[in-house]
Design a protein around this motif. Sequence first.
Motif, PDB file in Angstrom:
ATOM      1  N   ASP A  97     -26.153  -5.881  -2.083  1.00  0.00           N
ATOM      2  CA  ASP A  97     -27.000  -4.698  -2.218  1.00  0.00           C
ATOM      3  C   ASP A  97     -26.190  -3.532  -1.680  1.00  0.00           C
ATOM      4  OD1 ASP A  97     -29.181  -6.185  -3.178  1.00  0.00           O
ATOM      5  OD2 ASP A  97     -29.791  -6.674  -1.120  1.00  0.00           O
ATOM      6  N   GLY A  98     -25.366  -2.954  -2.539  1.00  0.00           N
ATOM      7  CA  GLY A  98     -24.424  -1.930  -2.076  1.00  0.00           C
ATOM      8  C   GLY A  98     -23.274  -2.609  -1.371  1.00  0.00           C
ATOM      9  N   HIS A  99     -23.130  -2.327  -0.071  1.00  0.00           N
ATOM     10  CA  HIS A  99     -22.075  -2.975   0.729  1.00  0.00           C
ATOM     11  C   HIS A  99     -22.659  -3.906   1.782  1.00  0.00           C
ATOM     12  CE1 HIS A  99     -18.639  -0.996  -0.988  1.00  0.00           C
ATOM     13  NE2 HIS A  99     -19.277   0.158  -0.932  1.00  0.00           N
ATOM     14  N   THR A 100     -23.938  -4.294   1.619  1.00  0.00           N
ATOM     15  CA  THR A 100     -24.577  -5.210   2.564  1.00  0.00           C
ATOM     16  C   THR A 100     -25.212  -6.367   1.809  1.00  0.00           C
ATOM     17  OG1 THR A 100     -26.687  -4.018   2.514  1.00  0.00           O
ATOM     18  CG2 THR A 100     -25.089  -3.353   4.203  1.00  0.00           C
ATOM     19  N   ALA A 101     -25.488  -7.438   2.540  1.00  0.00           N
ATOM     20  CA  ALA A 101     -26.131  -8.619   1.953  1.00  0.00           C
ATOM     21  C   ALA A 101     -26.751  -9.434   3.076  1.00  0.00           C
ATOM     22  CB  ALA A 101     -25.112  -9.454   1.187  1.00  0.00           C
ATOM     23  N   ARG A 102     -27.584 -10.415   2.704  1.00  0.00           N
ATOM     24  CA  ARG A 102     -28.134 -11.391   3.641  1.00  0.00           C
ATOM     25  C   ARG A 102     -27.693 -12.756   3.152  1.00  0.00           C
ATOM     26  NH1 ARG A 102     -30.841 -10.575   8.285  1.00  0.00           N
ATOM     27  NH2 ARG A 102     -32.541 -11.970   7.854  1.00  0.00           N
ATOM     28  N   VAL A 103     -27.116 -13.544   4.078  1.00  0.00           N
ATOM     29  CA  VAL A 103     -26.628 -14.861   3.678  1.00  0.00           C
ATOM     30  C   VAL A 103     -27.073 -15.897   4.705  1.00  0.00           C
ATOM     31  CG1 VAL A 103     -24.591 -13.945   2.501  1.00  0.00           C
ATOM     32  CG2 VAL A 103     -24.425 -14.629   4.891  1.00  0.00           C
ATOM     33  N   MET A 104     -27.108 -17.137   4.255  1.00  0.00           N
ATOM     34  CA  MET A 104     -27.367 -18.261   5.149  1.00  0.00           C
ATOM     35  C   MET A 104     -26.010 -18.759   5.643  1.00  0.00           C
ATOM     36  SD  MET A 104     -29.769 -19.998   6.483  1.00  0.00           S
ATOM     37  CE  MET A 104     -31.268 -20.298   5.591  1.00  0.00           C
ATOM     38  N   TYR A 105     -25.822 -18.731   6.956  1.00  0.00           N
ATOM     39  CA  TYR A 105     -24.571 -19.183   7.557  1.00  0.00           C
ATOM     40  C   TYR A 105     -24.918 -19.957   8.816  1.00  0.00           C
ATOM     41  CZ  TYR A 105     -20.071 -18.999   9.970  1.00  0.00           C
ATOM     42  OH  TYR A 105     -18.920 -19.321  10.663  1.00  0.00           O
ATOM     43  N   ARG A 106     -24.454 -21.163   8.941  1.00  0.00           N
ATOM     44  CA  ARG A 106     -24.712 -22.045  10.076  1.00  0.00           C
ATOM     45  C   ARG A 106     -26.207 -22.220  10.326  1.00  0.00           C
ATOM     46  NH1 ARG A 106     -22.725 -20.911  15.236  1.00  0.00           N
ATOM     47  NH2 ARG A 106     -22.685 -18.712  14.836  1.00  0.00           N
ATOM     48  N   GLY A 107     -26.985 -22.316   9.266  1.00  0.00           N
ATOM     49  CA  GLY A 107     -28.404 -22.602   9.396  1.00  0.00           C
ATOM     50  C   GLY A 107     -29.269 -21.420   9.754  1.00  0.00           C
ATOM     51  N   ALA A 108     -28.735 -20.199   9.700  1.00  0.00           N
ATOM     52  CA  ALA A 108     -29.516 -19.006  10.026  1.00  0.00           C
ATOM     53  C   ALA A 108     -29.168 -17.889   9.052  1.00  0.00           C
ATOM     54  CB  ALA A 108     -29.226 -18.557  11.456  1.00  0.00           C
ATOM     55  N   LEU A 109     -30.113 -16.937   8.905  1.00  0.00           N
ATOM     56  CA  LEU A 109     -29.847 -15.774   8.063  1.00  0.00           C
ATOM     57  C   LEU A 109     -29.037 -14.744   8.842  1.00  0.00           C
ATOM     58  CD1 LEU A 109     -33.149 -15.144   6.085  1.00  0.00           C
ATOM     59  CD2 LEU A 109     -30.907 -15.659   5.162  1.00  0.00           C
ATOM     60  N   TRP A 110     -27.998 -14.239   8.227  1.00  0.00           N
ATOM     61  CA  TRP A 110     -27.127 -13.244   8.843  1.00  0.00           C
ATOM     62  C   TRP A 110     -27.057 -12.029   7.931  1.00  0.00           C
ATOM     63  CZ3 TRP A 110     -23.779 -13.917  13.224  1.00  0.00           C
ATOM     64  CH2 TRP A 110     -23.875 -15.167  13.837  1.00  0.00           C
ATOM     65  N   ASP A 111     -26.926 -10.860   8.540  1.00  0.00           N
ATOM     66  CA  ASP A 111     -26.587  -9.661   7.789  1.00  0.00           C
ATOM     67  C   ASP A 111     -25.095  -9.689   7.555  1.00  0.00           C
ATOM     68  OD1 ASP A 111     -29.185  -8.609   7.807  1.00  0.00           O
ATOM     69  OD2 ASP A 111     -28.875  -7.713   9.790  1.00  0.00           O
ATOM     70  N   VAL A 112     -24.676  -9.234   6.379  1.00  0.00           N
ATOM     71  CA  VAL A 112     -23.261  -9.210   6.042  1.00  0.00           C
ATOM     72  C   VAL A 112     -22.911  -7.809   5.579  1.00  0.00           C
ATOM     73  CG1 VAL A 112     -21.491 -10.141   4.504  1.00  0.00           C
ATOM     74  CG2 VAL A 112     -23.278 -11.634   5.382  1.00  0.00           C
ATOM     75  N   GLU A 113     -21.806  -7.286   6.094  1.00  0.00           N
ATOM     76  CA  GLU A 113     -21.271  -6.001   5.628  1.00  0.00           C
ATOM     77  C   GLU A 113     -19.888  -6.246   5.072  1.00  0.00           C
ATOM     78  OE1 GLU A 113     -21.261  -2.914   8.545  1.00  0.00           O
ATOM     79  OE2 GLU A 113     -23.406  -3.120   8.942  1.00  0.00           O
ATOM     80  N   LEU A 114     -19.559  -5.466   4.071  1.00  0.00           N
ATOM     81  CA  LEU A 114     -18.262  -5.588   3.420  1.00  0.00           C
ATOM     82  C   LEU A 114     -17.218  -4.768   4.175  1.00  0.00           C
ATOM     83  CD1 LEU A 114     -17.139  -6.970   0.917  1.00  0.00           C
ATOM     84  CD2 LEU A 114     -17.633  -4.901  -0.365  1.00  0.00           C
ATOM     85  N   ALA A 115     -16.079  -5.366   4.449  1.00  0.00           N
ATOM     86  CA  ALA A 115     -14.986  -4.659   5.116  1.00  0.00           C
ATOM     87  C   ALA A 115     -14.435  -3.597   4.170  1.00  0.00           C
ATOM     88  CB  ALA A 115     -13.890  -5.640   5.511  1.00  0.00           C
ATOM     89  N   PRO A 116     -13.908  -2.516   4.703  1.00  0.00           N
ATOM     90  CA  PRO A 116     -13.340  -1.468   3.845  1.00  0.00           C
ATOM     91  C   PRO A 116     -12.243  -2.029   2.939  1.00  0.00           C
ATOM     92  CG  PRO A 116     -13.482  -0.705   6.121  1.00  0.00           C
ATOM     93  CD  PRO A 116     -13.816  -2.162   6.119  1.00  0.00           C
TER      94      PRO A 116
END
Length: 139
Positions: A97-116
Amino acid sequence: MADWIMWLIAAGVLVALELFSGTFYLLMIALGALAGALVAALRIDLPGQMLAAALVAVIATVLLRRRRRNQPAQVAASRNPDVNLDIGQPVQVPHWDGHTARVMYRGALWDVELAPGAPAAAGTYTIREVRGSTLIVGA
């Protein structure tokens, strides 16, 4: 009381104070006090003792400072893989969603941002940094 005993007491006090500061500079001055004790044990007068203590303390401090200056810059803990074992691990991002996302990592939801400079396309990314509960990822 003998001069060498006074120098040893001074060195002991400096070592004890160093335990509270943690900078190692008081330890270098304590080395100078030990040199003063050694010179006093050789029955050299007080000016000679003070000169030996000062020279050893200054040389030790300069060497410590030079050693610290030549060390590589420390990496922030959020980017250091020796501190945070998540750094360098792969994570699957299904959509952005633009430069952010929500992902499942190690059994939990994490916010993800894209590196420049990384492309925003679905796929597998490598974790570059962890800021709180946000993963900064790159290709």
